[in-house]
Design a protein around this motif. Structure first.
Motif, PDB file in Angstrom:
ATOM      1  N   VAL A  96      48.077  28.982  26.325  1.00 20.83           N
ATOM      2  CA  VAL A  96      47.926  28.416  27.670  1.00 20.83           C
ATOM      3  C   VAL A  96      48.339  26.943  27.726  1.00 20.83           C
ATOM      4  O   VAL A  96      48.412  26.369  28.814  1.00 20.83           O
ATOM      5  N   PHE A  97      48.586  26.355  26.569  1.00 18.89           N
ATOM      6  CA  PHE A  97      49.029  24.957  26.518  1.00 18.89           C
ATOM      7  C   PHE A  97      50.476  24.892  26.041  1.00 18.89           C
ATOM      8  O   PHE A  97      50.954  25.770  25.315  1.00 18.89           O
ATOM      9  N   LYS A  98      51.156  23.838  26.426  1.00 17.53           N
ATOM     10  CA  LYS A  98      52.499  23.628  25.922  1.00 17.53           C
ATOM     11  C   LYS A  98      52.450  23.337  24.423  1.00 17.53           C
ATOM     12  O   LYS A  98      51.468  22.801  23.903  1.00 17.53           O
ATOM     13  N   ALA A  99      53.527  23.697  23.732  1.00 18.48           N
ATOM     14  CA  ALA A  99      53.534  23.644  22.275  1.00 18.48           C
ATOM     15  C   ALA A  99      53.300  22.238  21.739  1.00 18.48           C
ATOM     16  O   ALA A  99      52.697  22.062  20.671  1.00 18.48           O
ATOM     17  N   ASP A 100      53.751  21.219  22.473  1.00 19.27           N
ATOM     18  CA  ASP A 100      53.611  19.865  21.948  1.00 19.27           C
ATOM     19  C   ASP A 100      52.185  19.328  22.049  1.00 19.27           C
ATOM     20  O   ASP A 100      51.925  18.190  21.654  1.00 19.27           O
ATOM     21  N   ARG A 101      51.250  20.150  22.518  1.00 17.80           N
ATOM     22  CA  ARG A 101      49.843  19.733  22.513  1.00 17.80           C
ATOM     23  C   ARG A 101      49.369  19.474  21.076  1.00 17.80           C
ATOM     24  O   ARG A 101      48.443  18.684  20.858  1.00 17.80           O
ATOM     25  N   VAL A 130      62.852  17.379  11.198  1.00 18.42           N
ATOM     26  CA  VAL A 130      62.837  18.820  10.904  1.00 18.42           C
ATOM     27  C   VAL A 130      63.962  19.541  11.660  1.00 18.42           C
ATOM     28  O   VAL A 130      63.908  20.755  11.855  1.00 18.42           O
ATOM     29  N   ARG A 131      64.941  18.761  12.098  1.00 18.78           N
ATOM     30  CA  ARG A 131      66.148  19.298  12.734  1.00 18.78           C
ATOM     31  C   ARG A 131      65.845  20.044  14.033  1.00 18.78           C
ATOM     32  O   ARG A 131      66.369  21.126  14.290  1.00 18.78           O
ATOM     33  N   LEU A 132      64.993  19.425  14.843  1.00 19.16           N
ATOM     34  CA  LEU A 132      64.726  19.919  16.194  1.00 19.16           C
ATOM     35  C   LEU A 132      65.135  18.840  17.202  1.00 19.16           C
ATOM     36  O   LEU A 132      64.932  17.653  16.948  1.00 19.16           O
ATOM     37  N   ASN A 133      65.677  19.274  18.322  1.00 17.35           N
ATOM     38  CA  ASN A 133      66.016  18.367  19.407  1.00 17.35           C
ATOM     39  C   ASN A 133      64.792  18.217  20.305  1.00 17.35           C
ATOM     40  O   ASN A 133      64.352  19.200  20.913  1.00 17.35           O
ATOM     41  N   PRO A 134      64.208  17.015  20.391  1.00 20.23           N
ATOM     42  CA  PRO A 134      62.997  16.843  21.214  1.00 20.23           C
ATOM     43  C   PRO A 134      63.165  17.341  22.643  1.00 20.23           C
ATOM     44  O   PRO A 134      62.235  17.914  23.226  1.00 20.23           O
ATOM     45  N   ASP A 135      64.336  17.144  23.234  1.00 20.53           N
ATOM     46  CA  ASP A 135      64.554  17.554  24.616  1.00 20.53           C
ATOM     47  C   ASP A 135      64.502  19.078  24.785  1.00 20.53           C
ATOM     48  O   ASP A 135      64.242  19.578  25.879  1.00 20.53           O
ATOM     49  N   GLN A 136      64.744  19.815  23.691  1.00 20.40           N
ATOM     50  CA  GLN A 136      64.783  21.273  23.776  1.00 20.40           C
ATOM     51  C   GLN A 136      63.462  21.947  23.457  1.00 20.40           C
ATOM     52  O   GLN A 136      63.302  23.142  23.729  1.00 20.40           O
ATOM     53  N   VAL A 137      62.515  21.218  22.871  1.00 24.54           N
ATOM     54  CA  VAL A 137      61.255  21.861  22.480  1.00 24.54           C
ATOM     55  C   VAL A 137      60.027  21.256  23.154  1.00 24.54           C
ATOM     56  O   VAL A 137      59.045  21.963  23.405  1.00 24.54           O
ATOM     57  N   LEU A 138      60.052  19.976  23.428  1.00 27.66           N
ATOM     58  CA  LEU A 138      58.887  19.364  24.062  1.00 27.66           C
ATOM     59  C   LEU A 138      58.758  19.851  25.503  1.00 27.66           C
ATOM     60  O   LEU A 138      59.749  19.996  26.210  1.00 27.66           O
ATOM     61  N   GLY A 139      57.549  20.110  25.901  1.00 27.70           N
ATOM     62  CA  GLY A 139      57.305  20.612  27.246  1.00 27.70           C
ATOM     63  C   GLY A 139      57.449  22.111  27.377  1.00 27.70           C
ATOM     64  O   GLY A 139      57.320  22.647  28.486  1.00 27.70           O
ATOM     65  N   LYS A 140      57.695  22.809  26.290  1.00 26.28           N
ATOM     66  CA  LYS A 140      57.836  24.268  26.321  1.00 26.28           C
ATOM     67  C   LYS A 140      56.528  24.940  25.894  1.00 26.28           C
ATOM     68  O   LYS A 140      55.760  24.395  25.103  1.00 26.28           O
ATOM     69  N   TYR A 141      56.285  26.137  26.419  1.00 26.54           N
ATOM     70  CA  TYR A 141      55.151  26.937  25.968  1.00 26.54           C
ATOM     71  C   TYR A 141      55.547  27.703  24.700  1.00 26.54           C
ATOM     72  O   TYR A 141      56.741  27.941  24.452  1.00 26.54           O
ATOM     73  N   PRO A 142      54.559  28.083  23.886  1.00 27.27           N
ATOM     74  CA  PRO A 142      54.890  28.762  22.621  1.00 27.27           C
ATOM     75  C   PRO A 142      55.798  29.975  22.793  1.00 27.27           C
ATOM     76  O   PRO A 142      56.701  30.193  21.979  1.00 27.27           O
ATOM     77  N   HIS A 143      55.578  30.760  23.855  1.00 24.98           N
ATOM     78  CA  HIS A 143      56.381  31.973  24.025  1.00 24.98           C
ATOM     79  C   HIS A 143      57.839  31.666  24.386  1.00 24.98           C
ATOM     80  O   HIS A 143      58.698  32.545  24.323  1.00 24.98           O
ATOM     81  N   GLN A 144      58.099  30.408  24.742  1.00 20.65           N
ATOM     82  CA  GLN A 144      59.476  30.011  25.079  1.00 20.65           C
ATOM     83  C   GLN A 144      60.262  29.533  23.860  1.00 20.65           C
ATOM     84  O   GLN A 144      61.447  29.225  23.980  1.00 20.65           O
ATOM     85  N   LEU A 145      59.607  29.491  22.708  1.00 21.45           N
ATOM     86  CA  LEU A 145      60.245  29.016  21.484  1.00 21.45           C
ATOM     87  C   LEU A 145      60.279  30.134  20.445  1.00 21.45           C
ATOM     88  O   LEU A 145      59.469  31.060  20.480  1.00 21.45           O
ATOM     89  N   SER A 146      61.204  30.045  19.518  1.00 18.11           N
ATOM     90  CA  SER A 146      61.314  31.041  18.456  1.00 18.11           C
ATOM     91  C   SER A 146      60.299  30.753  17.357  1.00 18.11           C
ATOM     92  O   SER A 146      59.709  29.662  17.283  1.00 18.11           O
ATOM     93  N   GLY A 147      60.117  31.735  16.471  1.00 15.46           N
ATOM     94  CA  GLY A 147      59.212  31.539  15.347  1.00 15.46           C
ATOM     95  C   GLY A 147      59.648  30.400  14.451  1.00 15.46           C
ATOM     96  O   GLY A 147      58.824  29.610  13.966  1.00 15.46           O
ATOM     97  N   GLY A 148      60.961  30.284  14.217  1.00 12.35           N
ATOM     98  CA  GLY A 148      61.465  29.187  13.397  1.00 12.35           C
ATOM     99  C   GLY A 148      61.219  27.829  14.017  1.00 12.35           C
ATOM    100  O   GLY A 148      60.886  26.861  13.321  1.00 12.35           O
ATOM    101  N   GLN A 149      61.381  27.735  15.331  1.00 13.31           N
ATOM    102  CA  GLN A 149      61.111  26.469  16.013  1.00 13.31           C
ATOM    103  C   GLN A 149      59.630  26.104  15.917  1.00 13.31           C
ATOM    104  O   GLN A 149      59.270  24.947  15.694  1.00 13.31           O
ATOM    105  N   LEU A 150      58.762  27.104  16.072  1.00 13.04           N
ATOM    106  CA  LEU A 150      57.324  26.846  15.992  1.00 13.04           C
ATOM    107  C   LEU A 150      56.922  26.415  14.586  1.00 13.04           C
ATOM    108  O   LEU A 150      56.092  25.512  14.422  1.00 13.04           O
TER     109      LEU A 150
END
Length: 291
Positions: A96-101, A130-150
């Motif tokens: 229920v929270f965005k992943a960057d919580r 960790v080779r992630l683009n902040p603009d592509q992952v911050l503000g997303k919910y867990p279900h919007q990201l892949s297992g590798g991204q999480l």
């Protein structure tokens, strides 16, 4: 850095807890800074129980676990230096929270006085590590990201602390092959910075790829331990040889694998002391080299 000395873990079983079963028996090994140690064994061998004891999630029945010479007790200051990442990354996030919580919780617990703008910069730098683009992952919910991204988000969270040891428990088992290699390469890169990693896995090929030293666990006991090239290049315990014979190869059918002979020590589950077969290579076998 991390040292396990004759660690045993027993669980109470039965309707009234009248019996006990030993999940881990007299396990001893160390992890030093800048080293990856693979803890390998089949399901039910006690690997994850060891990881949970190191993280202070399960108490030790007997023996000791020390970190920088001090007994492991868990708590806020302990987790500043030791973090764990587990098999299912989705279970580490509240849907229920965005992943960057997860980064907000680190700030609240450890860095409440850091200004918001400075903290945002730290988070972005950690994500890029960790080779992630902040603009592509911050503000997303867990279900919007892949297992590798999480999984990489969790590693980035750990890097925001003064982390010295990472307990990685089957962290690639739910990932596809290409993402799996990305995560393993990331761990290999982090160890060059001095990070110690205990890599818990049942996959021998991944353990061989990543670790300087390998500990083979069977029925809660260490049956072979040493430098990875020695354990994999010249396996001495029947159980280790059996595990290696079961690794699939592209040029061999499954039914081509042949049973590996056993010895009396192997039949009894490994209850004696480790023997030094050669420098940097220990094995639990009572009749070396006959078996």
């Amino acid at each position: 850095m991390l040292k396990l000395d004759e660690v045993t873990k027993e669980f109470r079983i039965g309707a009234f807890g009248g019996r006990s079963v030993a999940a881990v028996r007299n396990v001893s090994f160390e992890v030093v800074p800048g080293e990856v140690v693979s803890l390998i064994g089949e399901s039910g061998s006690g690997k994850s129980t060891i990881g949970r004891m190191i993280l202070g999630l399960n108490p030790v029945t007997s023996g000791t676990i020390t970190f920088d010479g001090r007994p492991v007790r868990g708590g806020k200051q302990y987790y500043r230096h030791i973090q764990g990442i587990f098999q299912d990354p989705f279970s580490s996030f509240n849907p229920v929270f965005k992943a960057d919580r997860v980064f907000d919780l680190i700030k609240e617990s450890y860095y409440p006085s850091v200004p918001a703008a400075e903290w945002a910069g730290r988070v972005a730098a950690s994500l890029r590590d960790v080779r992630l683009n902040p603009d592509q992952v911050l503000g997303k919910y867990p279900h919007q990201l892949s297992g590798g991204q999480l999984q990489r988000l969790l590693i980035a969270r750990a890097l925001l602390l003064d982390i010295k040891l990472l307990v990685a428990d089957e962290i690639t088992s739910m990932l596809d092959a290409s993402t799996r290699i990305d995560v393993l390469n990331l761990l290999a890169e982090l160890k060059t910075r001095g990070l110690g990693v205990l890599y818990i896995t049942h996959d021998l090929s991944l353990g061989n790829y990543l670790a300087e030293r390998t500990v083979v666990l069977r029925r809660g006991s260490v049956v072979e331990m040493g430098l990875t090239d020695k354990v994999f290049g010249d396996p001495l315990h029947p159980y280790t040889r059996e595990l290696l014979s079961a690794v699939p190869r592209l040029n061999r059918a499954w039914d081509d694998a042949t049973p590996v002979e056993t010895c009396l020590y192997h039949e009894r589950g490994g209850t004696g002391a480790l023997l030094e077969a050669e420098p940097g290579h220990l094995v639990a076998c009572a009749r070396l080299p006959a078996c």
